[in-house]
Design a protein around this motif. Structure first.
Motif, PDB file in Angstrom:
ATOM      1  N   CYS A 100       0.852  -1.181   0.000  1.00  0.00           N
ATOM      2  CA  CYS A 100       0.000   0.000   0.000  1.00  0.00           C
ATOM      3  C   CYS A 100       0.890   1.234   0.000  1.00  0.00           C
ATOM      4  O   CYS A 100       2.015   1.206   0.497  1.00  0.00           O
ATOM      5  N   ASP A 101       0.350   2.297  -0.566  1.00  0.00           N
ATOM      6  CA  ASP A 101       1.113   3.538  -0.612  1.00  0.00           C
ATOM      7  C   ASP A 101       0.974   4.274   0.727  1.00  0.00           C
ATOM      8  O   ASP A 101       0.091   3.953   1.527  1.00  0.00           O
ATOM      9  N   PRO A 102       1.832   5.254   0.999  1.00  0.00           N
ATOM     10  CA  PRO A 102       1.783   5.967   2.286  1.00  0.00           C
ATOM     11  C   PRO A 102       0.431   6.612   2.588  1.00  0.00           C
ATOM     12  O   PRO A 102      -0.026   6.589   3.733  1.00  0.00           O
ATOM     13  N   LYS A 103      -0.235   7.151   1.549  1.00  0.00           N
ATOM     14  CA  LYS A 103      -1.539   7.791   1.760  1.00  0.00           C
ATOM     15  C   LYS A 103      -2.574   6.764   2.237  1.00  0.00           C
ATOM     16  O   LYS A 103      -3.301   6.997   3.197  1.00  0.00           O
ATOM     17  N   THR A 104      -2.625   5.622   1.548  1.00  0.00           N
ATOM     18  CA  THR A 104      -3.558   4.555   1.944  1.00  0.00           C
ATOM     19  C   THR A 104      -3.225   4.060   3.338  1.00  0.00           C
ATOM     20  O   THR A 104      -4.122   3.826   4.150  1.00  0.00           O
ATOM     21  N   TYR A 105      -1.943   3.923   3.616  1.00  0.00           N
ATOM     22  CA  TYR A 105      -1.505   3.458   4.939  1.00  0.00           C
ATOM     23  C   TYR A 105      -2.031   4.398   6.027  1.00  0.00           C
ATOM     24  O   TYR A 105      -2.568   3.952   7.041  1.00  0.00           O
ATOM     25  N   GLN A 106      -1.894   5.705   5.812  1.00  0.00           N
ATOM     26  CA  GLN A 106      -2.346   6.691   6.799  1.00  0.00           C
ATOM     27  C   GLN A 106      -3.863   6.716   6.945  1.00  0.00           C
ATOM     28  O   GLN A 106      -4.382   6.831   8.047  1.00  0.00           O
ATOM     29  N   GLU A 107      -4.571   6.617   5.813  1.00  0.00           N
ATOM     30  CA  GLU A 107      -6.017   6.789   5.828  1.00  0.00           C
ATOM     31  C   GLU A 107      -6.805   5.511   6.092  1.00  0.00           C
ATOM     32  O   GLU A 107      -7.868   5.560   6.701  1.00  0.00           O
ATOM     33  N   GLU A 108      -6.314   4.384   5.613  1.00  0.00           N
ATOM     34  CA  GLU A 108      -7.107   3.159   5.629  1.00  0.00           C
ATOM     35  C   GLU A 108      -6.615   2.070   6.580  1.00  0.00           C
ATOM     36  O   GLU A 108      -7.398   1.250   7.034  1.00  0.00           O
ATOM     37  N   ALA A 109      -5.325   2.063   6.848  1.00  0.00           N
ATOM     38  CA  ALA A 109      -4.757   0.944   7.606  1.00  0.00           C
ATOM     39  C   ALA A 109      -5.107   1.032   9.089  1.00  0.00           C
ATOM     40  O   ALA A 109      -4.990   2.083   9.705  1.00  0.00           O
ATOM     41  N   HIS A 110      -5.515  -0.077   9.606  1.00  0.00           N
ATOM     42  CA  HIS A 110      -5.760  -0.213  11.038  1.00  0.00           C
ATOM     43  C   HIS A 110      -4.414  -0.476  11.699  1.00  0.00           C
ATOM     44  O   HIS A 110      -3.570  -1.169  11.142  1.00  0.00           O
ATOM     45  N   ARG A 111      -4.203   0.057  12.887  1.00  0.00           N
ATOM     46  CA  ARG A 111      -2.888  -0.111  13.534  1.00  0.00           C
ATOM     47  C   ARG A 111      -2.518  -1.578  13.761  1.00  0.00           C
ATOM     48  O   ARG A 111      -1.354  -1.938  13.733  1.00  0.00           O
ATOM     49  N   LYS A 112      -3.506  -2.442  13.912  1.00  0.00           N
ATOM     50  CA  LYS A 112      -3.235  -3.873  14.106  1.00  0.00           C
ATOM     51  C   LYS A 112      -2.768  -4.543  12.813  1.00  0.00           C
ATOM     52  O   LYS A 112      -2.232  -5.630  12.839  1.00  0.00           O
ATOM     53  N   HIS A 113      -2.993  -3.877  11.683  1.00  0.00           N
ATOM     54  CA  HIS A 113      -2.611  -4.445  10.394  1.00  0.00           C
ATOM     55  C   HIS A 113      -1.198  -4.063   9.976  1.00  0.00           C
ATOM     56  O   HIS A 113      -0.684  -4.595   8.998  1.00  0.00           O
ATOM     57  N   ALA A 114      -0.585  -3.152  10.687  1.00  0.00           N
ATOM     58  CA  ALA A 114       0.736  -2.629  10.309  1.00  0.00           C
ATOM     59  C   ALA A 114       1.780  -3.725  10.142  1.00  0.00           C
ATOM     60  O   ALA A 114       2.635  -3.632   9.267  1.00  0.00           O
ATOM     61  N   GLU A 115       1.711  -4.767  10.949  1.00  0.00           N
ATOM     62  CA  GLU A 115       2.716  -5.823  10.866  1.00  0.00           C
ATOM     63  C   GLU A 115       2.660  -6.616   9.558  1.00  0.00           C
ATOM     64  O   GLU A 115       3.591  -7.329   9.223  1.00  0.00           O
ATOM     65  N   TYR A 116       1.565  -6.477   8.798  1.00  0.00           N
ATOM     66  CA  TYR A 116       1.420  -7.218   7.547  1.00  0.00           C
ATOM     67  C   TYR A 116       1.606  -6.344   6.298  1.00  0.00           C
ATOM     68  O   TYR A 116       1.625  -6.865   5.193  1.00  0.00           O
ATOM     69  N   LEU A 117       1.711  -5.043   6.477  1.00  0.00           N
ATOM     70  CA  LEU A 117       1.759  -4.137   5.333  1.00  0.00           C
ATOM     71  C   LEU A 117       3.185  -3.824   4.916  1.00  0.00           C
ATOM     72  O   LEU A 117       4.025  -3.459   5.745  1.00  0.00           O
ATOM     73  N   ASN A 118       3.436  -3.961   3.618  1.00  0.00           N
ATOM     74  CA  ASN A 118       4.743  -3.669   3.026  1.00  0.00           C
ATOM     75  C   ASN A 118       5.873  -4.459   3.676  1.00  0.00           C
ATOM     76  O   ASN A 118       7.006  -4.006   3.751  1.00  0.00           O
ATOM     77  N   LYS A 119       5.548  -5.651   4.173  1.00  0.00           N
ATOM     78  CA  LYS A 119       6.531  -6.554   4.770  1.00  0.00           C
ATOM     79  C   LYS A 119       6.278  -7.957   4.244  1.00  0.00           C
ATOM     80  O   LYS A 119       5.127  -8.392   4.170  1.00  0.00           O
ATOM     81  N   LYS A 120       7.338  -8.652   3.921  1.00  0.00           N
ATOM     82  CA  LYS A 120       7.217 -10.018   3.412  1.00  0.00           C
ATOM     83  C   LYS A 120       6.562 -10.899   4.478  1.00  0.00           C
ATOM     84  O   LYS A 120       6.921 -10.837   5.650  1.00  0.00           O
ATOM     85  N   ILE A 121       5.589 -11.688   4.057  1.00  0.00           N
ATOM     86  CA  ILE A 121       4.928 -12.633   4.965  1.00  0.00           C
ATOM     87  C   ILE A 121       5.674 -13.952   4.827  1.00  0.00           C
ATOM     88  O   ILE A 121       5.551 -14.648   3.816  1.00  0.00           O
ATOM     89  N   ASP A 122       6.483 -14.261   5.831  1.00  0.00           N
ATOM     90  CA  ASP A 122       7.307 -15.466   5.797  1.00  0.00           C
ATOM     91  C   ASP A 122       6.441 -16.714   5.707  1.00  0.00           C
ATOM     92  O   ASP A 122       5.417 -16.827   6.374  1.00  0.00           O
ATOM     93  N   MET A 123       6.868 -17.624   4.854  1.00  0.00           N
ATOM     94  CA  MET A 123       6.224 -18.925   4.676  1.00  0.00           C
ATOM     95  C   MET A 123       4.743 -18.785   4.327  1.00  0.00           C
ATOM     96  O   MET A 123       3.910 -19.564   4.775  1.00  0.00           O
ATOM     97  N   TYR A 124       4.415 -17.804   3.502  1.00  0.00           N
ATOM     98  CA  TYR A 124       3.029 -17.550   3.113  1.00  0.00           C
ATOM     99  C   TYR A 124       2.395 -18.771   2.446  1.00  0.00           C
ATOM    100  O   TYR A 124       1.257 -19.126   2.754  1.00  0.00           O
ATOM    101  N   ASP A 125       3.127 -19.403   1.537  1.00  0.00           N
ATOM    102  CA  ASP A 125       2.569 -20.560   0.823  1.00  0.00           C
ATOM    103  C   ASP A 125       2.236 -21.695   1.779  1.00  0.00           C
ATOM    104  O   ASP A 125       1.191 -22.339   1.656  1.00  0.00           O
ATOM    105  N   GLU A 126       3.115 -21.943   2.736  1.00  0.00           N
ATOM    106  CA  GLU A 126       2.862 -22.997   3.728  1.00  0.00           C
ATOM    107  C   GLU A 126       1.683 -22.617   4.613  1.00  0.00           C
ATOM    108  O   GLU A 126       0.842 -23.449   4.935  1.00  0.00           O
ATOM    109  N   LEU A 127       1.613 -21.348   4.979  1.00  0.00           N
ATOM    110  CA  LEU A 127       0.499 -20.860   5.794  1.00  0.00           C
ATOM    111  C   LEU A 127      -0.821 -21.052   5.056  1.00  0.00           C
ATOM    112  O   LEU A 127      -1.818 -21.477   5.647  1.00  0.00           O
TER     113      LEU A 127
END
Length: 170
Positions: A100-127
């Motif tokens: 997500c872009d910085p504007k969307t991050y500021q306006e739309e992102a919930h603080r609990k979602h920050a750990e998943y945004l613009n960060k690689k989700i390790d072992m996503y396929d296995e998950l």
């Protein structure tokens, strides 16, 4: 404290990243072997994970710890899928991350979602295999266009039409 009763000290089991990765790797293998007949695994799969964690990390691990961790993973998966569906958020399939872009991050992102945004989700396929819904993804998924261009599998339209009972709409 009352007479004759001792306080029992219980430590909470702490999942370290290497333990988490071991669990996902083993459960993904178990799913491929058919030990995930529905949305959950057979008890033996949880026991196998616990045994491997004991062997690799030298800590006490019970199958119930693995089962409890599955609840956490399901919540995590649900959050990831909710974010992916929201308008303004993208998905990078190569890096396995929600973008997500910085504007969307500021306006739309919930603080609990920050750990998943613009960060690689390790072992996503296995998950996805371990806690995702049993739907085809990636190379196994097909759209109606793919189905239209598939070679004939031997089922003829005539055969199907002759074996369908008439349905009355009145």
């Amino acid at each position: 404290m009352s007479k004759g009763k001792e306080k029992v000290s219980s430590k909470q089991f702490r999942w370290l990243l290497p333990m988490h990765e071991t669990m996902l790797r083993i459960l993904a293998q178990e799913a491929h072997k058919g030990n995930k007949p529905s949305s959950t695994f057979k008890a033996g799969s949880f026991a196998l994970v616990a045994k491997e964690i004991i062997a690799q990390f030298g800590v006490e691990c019970h199958p119930s710890y693995v089962e409890n961790r599955m609840r956490t993973l399901r919540t995590m998966w649900s959050t990831i899928q909710t974010i992916r569906k929201k308008s303004g958020f993208g998905w990078d399939d190569n890096l396995k991350m929600i973008t997500c872009d910085p504007k969307t991050y500021q306006e739309e992102a919930h603080r609990k979602h920050a750990e998943y945004l613009n960060k690689k989700i390790d072992m996503y396929d296995e998950l996805a295999i371990v806690v995702g819904k049993d739907t085809a993804t990636g190379g196994f998924s097909k759209s109606y266009v793919d189905l239209e261009h598939e070679p004939d599998n031997g089922d003829s339209v005539e055969f199907v039409a002759n074996n369908v009972e008439a349905i009355s709409l009145t």
